[in-house]
Design an enzyme around this catalytic site. Structure first.
Site, mmCIF file in Angstrom:
data_model
loop_
_atom_site.group_PDB
_atom_site.id
_atom_site.type_symbol
_atom_site.label_atom_id
_atom_site.label_comp_id
_atom_site.label_asym_id
_atom_site.label_seq_id
_atom_site.Cartn_x
_atom_site.Cartn_y
_atom_site.Cartn_z
ATOM 1 N N LYS A 204 20.976 -110.650 -53.210
ATOM 2 C CA LYS A 204 21.639 -110.988 -51.951
ATOM 3 C C LYS A 204 20.817 -112.044 -51.209
ATOM 4 O O LYS A 204 19.791 -111.744 -50.593
ATOM 5 C CB LYS A 204 21.775 -109.755 -51.053
ATOM 6 C CG LYS A 204 22.737 -110.003 -49.898
ATOM 7 C CD LYS A 204 22.336 -109.315 -48.607
ATOM 8 C CE LYS A 204 21.523 -110.134 -47.656
ATOM 9 N NZ LYS A 204 22.064 -111.392 -47.177
ATOM 10 N N GLY A 257 11.253 -110.926 -46.235
ATOM 11 C CA GLY A 257 11.953 -111.123 -44.964
ATOM 12 C C GLY A 257 11.156 -110.468 -43.862
ATOM 13 O O GLY A 257 9.937 -110.306 -43.983
ATOM 14 N N SER A 258 11.843 -110.058 -42.815
ATOM 15 C CA SER A 258 11.116 -109.537 -41.657
ATOM 16 C C SER A 258 10.658 -108.093 -41.873
ATOM 17 O O SER A 258 11.253 -107.337 -42.646
ATOM 18 C CB SER A 258 12.003 -109.623 -40.418
ATOM 19 O OG SER A 258 13.149 -108.822 -40.617
ATOM 20 N N THR A 259 9.630 -107.728 -41.152
ATOM 21 C CA THR A 259 9.068 -106.376 -41.235
ATOM 22 C C THR A 259 10.116 -105.343 -40.804
ATOM 23 O O THR A 259 10.232 -104.272 -41.414
ATOM 24 C CB THR A 259 7.825 -106.312 -40.318
ATOM 25 O OG1 THR A 259 6.915 -107.307 -40.781
ATOM 26 C CG2 THR A 259 7.158 -104.954 -40.353
ATOM 27 N N GLU A 285 7.457 -108.452 -49.056
ATOM 28 C CA GLU A 285 6.527 -109.375 -48.385
ATOM 29 C C GLU A 285 7.197 -109.724 -47.067
ATOM 30 O O GLU A 285 8.329 -110.210 -47.042
ATOM 31 C CB GLU A 285 6.276 -110.612 -49.242
ATOM 32 C CG GLU A 285 5.703 -110.303 -50.635
ATOM 33 C CD GLU A 285 4.430 -109.459 -50.628
ATOM 34 O OE1 GLU A 285 3.676 -109.507 -49.641
ATOM 35 O OE2 GLU A 285 4.198 -108.723 -51.612
ATOM 36 N N CYS A 319 6.071 -117.848 -43.240
ATOM 37 C CA CYS A 319 5.435 -116.564 -42.925
ATOM 38 C C CYS A 319 3.949 -116.771 -42.691
ATOM 39 O O CYS A 319 3.303 -116.010 -41.995
ATOM 40 C CB CYS A 319 5.680 -115.586 -44.059
ATOM 41 S SG CYS A 319 5.332 -116.312 -45.642
ATOM 42 N N GLU A 417 5.355 -111.970 -33.974
ATOM 43 C CA GLU A 417 5.793 -113.100 -34.795
ATOM 44 C C GLU A 417 6.975 -113.781 -34.117
ATOM 45 O O GLU A 417 7.996 -113.148 -33.874
ATOM 46 C CB GLU A 417 6.219 -112.618 -36.191
ATOM 47 C CG GLU A 417 6.593 -113.777 -37.098
ATOM 48 C CD GLU A 417 7.087 -113.351 -38.479
ATOM 49 O OE1 GLU A 417 8.014 -112.523 -38.546
ATOM 50 O OE2 GLU A 417 6.555 -113.858 -39.483
HETATM 51 P P1 NAD Z 1 15.341 -111.321 -42.236
HETATM 52 O O1 NAD Z 1 14.560 -110.062 -42.352
HETATM 53 O O2 NAD Z 1 16.154 -111.530 -41.034
HETATM 54 O O3 NAD Z 1 16.339 -111.438 -43.480
HETATM 55 C C1 NAD Z 1 15.879 -111.345 -44.817
HETATM 56 C C2 NAD Z 1 17.042 -110.948 -45.704
HETATM 57 O O4 NAD Z 1 17.386 -109.582 -45.404
HETATM 58 C C3 NAD Z 1 18.309 -111.769 -45.469
HETATM 59 O O5 NAD Z 1 18.938 -112.008 -46.702
HETATM 60 C C4 NAD Z 1 19.147 -110.849 -44.606
HETATM 61 O O6 NAD Z 1 20.524 -111.091 -44.685
HETATM 62 C C5 NAD Z 1 18.791 -109.503 -45.219
HETATM 63 N N1 NAD Z 1 19.097 -108.322 -44.391
HETATM 64 C C6 NAD Z 1 19.030 -108.189 -43.052
HETATM 65 N N2 NAD Z 1 19.376 -106.917 -42.702
HETATM 66 C C7 NAD Z 1 19.652 -106.257 -43.848
HETATM 67 C C8 NAD Z 1 20.059 -104.926 -44.163
HETATM 68 N N3 NAD Z 1 20.263 -104.003 -43.211
HETATM 69 N N4 NAD Z 1 20.249 -104.602 -45.450
HETATM 70 C C9 NAD Z 1 20.045 -105.515 -46.429
HETATM 71 N N5 NAD Z 1 19.662 -106.773 -46.204
HETATM 72 C C10 NAD Z 1 19.462 -107.151 -44.922
HETATM 73 O O7 NAD Z 1 14.304 -112.531 -42.469
HETATM 74 P P2 NAD Z 1 14.574 -114.102 -42.411
HETATM 75 O O8 NAD Z 1 14.817 -114.507 -41.002
HETATM 76 O O9 NAD Z 1 15.519 -114.541 -43.468
HETATM 77 O O10 NAD Z 1 13.137 -114.638 -42.866
HETATM 78 C C11 NAD Z 1 12.070 -114.707 -41.977
HETATM 79 C C12 NAD Z 1 11.131 -113.532 -42.146
HETATM 80 O O11 NAD Z 1 10.676 -113.468 -43.494
HETATM 81 C C13 NAD Z 1 9.876 -113.695 -41.295
HETATM 82 O O12 NAD Z 1 9.531 -112.441 -40.746
HETATM 83 C C14 NAD Z 1 8.831 -114.150 -42.317
HETATM 84 O O13 NAD Z 1 7.502 -113.851 -41.944
HETATM 85 C C15 NAD Z 1 9.258 -113.405 -43.534
HETATM 86 N N6 NAD Z 1 8.768 -114.040 -44.750
HETATM 87 C C16 NAD Z 1 7.697 -113.469 -45.377
HETATM 88 C C17 NAD Z 1 7.165 -114.049 -46.528
HETATM 89 C C18 NAD Z 1 5.980 -113.434 -47.215
HETATM 90 O O14 NAD Z 1 5.699 -113.815 -48.341
HETATM 91 N N7 NAD Z 1 5.272 -112.502 -46.585
HETATM 92 C C19 NAD Z 1 7.740 -115.222 -47.024
HETATM 93 C C20 NAD Z 1 8.843 -115.766 -46.377
HETATM 94 C C21 NAD Z 1 9.349 -115.172 -45.240
#
Ligand code: NAD
Length: 533
Positions: A204, A257-259, A285, A319, A417
């Site tokens: 996804k 994605g996000s924490t 991550e 990130c 963040e």
């Molecule tokens: P996000 O958490 O908003 O979304 C990430 C993914 O999760 C998206 O595909 C989103 O549609 C999906 N999602 C959201 N809610 C969901 C749910 N309830 N069920 C299933 N999927 C769901 O993050 P973002 O805005 O796309 O990315 C930014 C975040 O990612 C920042 O916090 C950043 O620090 C982190 N990030 C971390 C790394 C790392 O390696 N540590 C790398 C890149 C980005």
């Protein structure tokens, strides 16, 4: 032999690659792409459509995509499970060849298409797109193949009269890959790494990364990835996770994605634990609050360059982006002057104008979230804005590179963040260097990246030891961003994730089950041991 990292092209004016990229940008702008889901390698379309727009010019529609429902999620899981037996029956090298071909396609005929889509769809400048969509994606494919083959060489010892071996098999069931908007390479790697090891995957992608995600899918299919191995579903997050995480054959989550979202998914998995056939692997991550620490012995220009590149490249939407800095009072005036004069030279605007260093943030939601922090500073007596602070979303989601000077080291923008072009600095008295190390360690819940700039080796050594838990990627005399596959395996602990270091063998180990086989050659025929005599 270790692969070499894909060389980064420089896109100087009149260069061959610059012209090719400009053509690819024009092609991308001349068509509104149709993006289906890919389930069983079949394009799946629905009646419900969404739009991909340019973050830097939001009236421009780049693509339309087909939004799936629960039905498509179920279909994707079935398609993955149906593909499983045949896919896992291929040898490691047969699977590897597909991903090596994908790497060559991404480095060659797909390179400019991937870069143009990443520039326009995710608002990256040419260089940021090149190091992500082309080079890092290629590196992930090539290095993971290398690490996968090395991993299988890890075998137990055998005594006399026996041969011991360990075989590596994929997880039973399917892996769910959920990917963020900010890196095309991460989006490609999260489904590809488990798939390479023989797993089948439901992927996804993020809605705001769909343009480049669809090209990754096209190139994997062209590379010969069999139907059903990676199934790209376009649906909102909860629709996908509610179904996939409640399936008995769910065997692993590969998330970036996000924490907040990761915690939610972990809780879902925990509450479904009685449903599963296996304990699922959970790899996530997540966020960061990455620091720059300068010591009084640092070189001012080096500090300023680390701050500007670390905090503002890709609008701080990495990130690993530097978002809090601890600067010594003895250097502060010089750092401030140079920082402000450097920021005054930086241009912000559309990605198609190659002289822009800073482009737009990803969407309106991000714009509103980041600018709310900026507005709160304007009303605060604990912090003040010393550079930038202006923003405008009328044409694109533009936020000026902003520097906040915090009087309170625990001010909210030192802890949370923001994921945007905002850097908060705290100035400390040089004699409190050791206390600042504790402050850095304790200010934020995250522990992703950080750096120290110093010439004093004792200061470097002390920071290196005391900040051991504060960052999964620690840089000495460099900015805290720009990890390269194979060179700086990436990931952090605490609330930054499970620290499984993507693009390394550590990550690949999460996607296999091992079986140990012992064969005895001359098998005992009497139960009695000598001591019984
Ligand atoms: P996000 O958490 O908003 O979304 C990430 C993914 O999760 C998206 O595909 C989103 O549609 C999906 N999602 C959201 N809610 C969901 C749910 N309830 N069920 C299933 N999927 C769901 O993050 P973002 O805005 O796309 O990315 C930014 C975040 O990612 C920042 O916090 C950043 O620090 C982190 N990030 C971390 C790394 C790392 O390696 N540590 C790398 C890149 C980005």
């Amino acid at each position: 032999m270790l692969p070499i990292n894909e060389p980064v092209l420089n896109y100087a004016p009149q260069s061959k690659e610059r012209l090719a990229l400009e053509n690819a940008l024009a092609d991308c702008l001349n068509t509104v792409k149709n993006i289906p889901m890919y389930i069983g390698n079949e394009p799946i379309e629905t009646e419900v459509l969404g739009k991909v727009v340019r973050p830097d010019k939001h009236e421009t529609v780049l693509a339309q995509y087909h939004i799936g429902t629960e039905d498509e999620v179920h279909l994707a899981i079935r398609s993955a499970l149906n593909a499983r037996e045949l896919w896992r029956s291929l040898s490691t090298d047969e699977r590897a060849r597909i991903f090596l071909k994908a790497a060559d396609l991404a480095a060659g005929p797909y390179r400019m298409k991937l870069n143009a889509a990443t520039m326009l769809g995710q608002s990256k400048n040419a260089y940021q797109a090149e190091i992500d969509a082309a080079c890092e994606l290629v590196d992930f494919f090539r290095f993971n193949v290398h690490f996968m083959r090395e991993m299988e060489l890890i075998q137990p010892i055998s005594g006399a009269n026996m041969l011991n071996s360990m075989d590596y098999r994929p997880l039973e069931g399917f892996v769910l890959a959920i990917t963020p908007f900010n890196f095309t390479a991460i989006a490609g790697n999260l489904p590809a790494a488990p798939a390479m090891l023989g797993n089948v995957v439901v992927w996804k992608p993020s809605e705001t990364q769909l343009l480049s995600a669809s090209i990754v899918m096209e190139l994997l299919i062209e590379a010969g990835l069999p139907a059903g191995v990676i199934n790209m579903v376009i649906a909102d997050g909860p629709t996908v996770s509610e179904i996939a995480l409640a399936h008995p054959e769910f065997s692993g989550l590969h998330f970036t994605g996000s924490t907040k979202v990761f915690k939610h998914l972990w809780q879902k998995i925990a509450s479904n634990i009685d449903i599963y056939k296996n304990f699922p692997r959970i790899v996530g991550e997540t966020g960061g609050k990455d620091f720059v620490l300068a010591h009084g012995s640092a070189n001012v220009s080096e500090v300023v360059t680390a701050l500007v590149r670390g905090a503002f490249e890709y609008q701080g939407q990495k990130c690993s982006a530097a978002s809090r800095a601890y600067l010594p009072a003895s250097l502060w005036q010089q750092i401030k002057e140079q920082l402000l004069s450097t920021l005054a030279q930086i241009k912000m605007g559309e990605v198609t104008d190659f002289s822009n260093f800073v482009n737009a943030v990803i969407d309106e939601k991000a714009f509103d979230r980041i600018t709310a922090y900026i507005d709160r500073v304007k009303d605060s007596n604990l912090a003040s804005i010393i550079a930038g602070g202006n923003y405008d979303k009328s044409k694109g989601y533009f936020i000026e590179p902003t520097v906040i000077h915090a009087i309170d080291p625990m001010y909210e923008t030192m802890q949370e963040e923001l994921f945007g072009p905002v850097l908060t600095v705290y100035v400390y008295s040089d004699e409190y260097f050791e206390d600042v190390l504790s402050l850095i360690d304790q200010t934020s819940a995250y522990a992703l990246t950080g750096c120290i700039l110093a010439n004093d080796r004792y200061a470097i050594s002390l920071a290196n030891k005391r900040l051991v838990n504060a960052a999964g990627n620690f840089y000495i005399n460099d900015k805290p961003t720009g990890a390269v596959v194979g060179q700086q395996p990436f990931g952090g602990a605490r609330m930054s994730g499970t620290n499984d270091k993507s693009g390394s063998m550590l990550n690949l180990l999460r996607w296999v089950n091992t079986r140990t086989v012992k064969e005895t050659f001359v098998t005992p025929r009497d139960y009695k041991y000598p001591f019984l005599g």
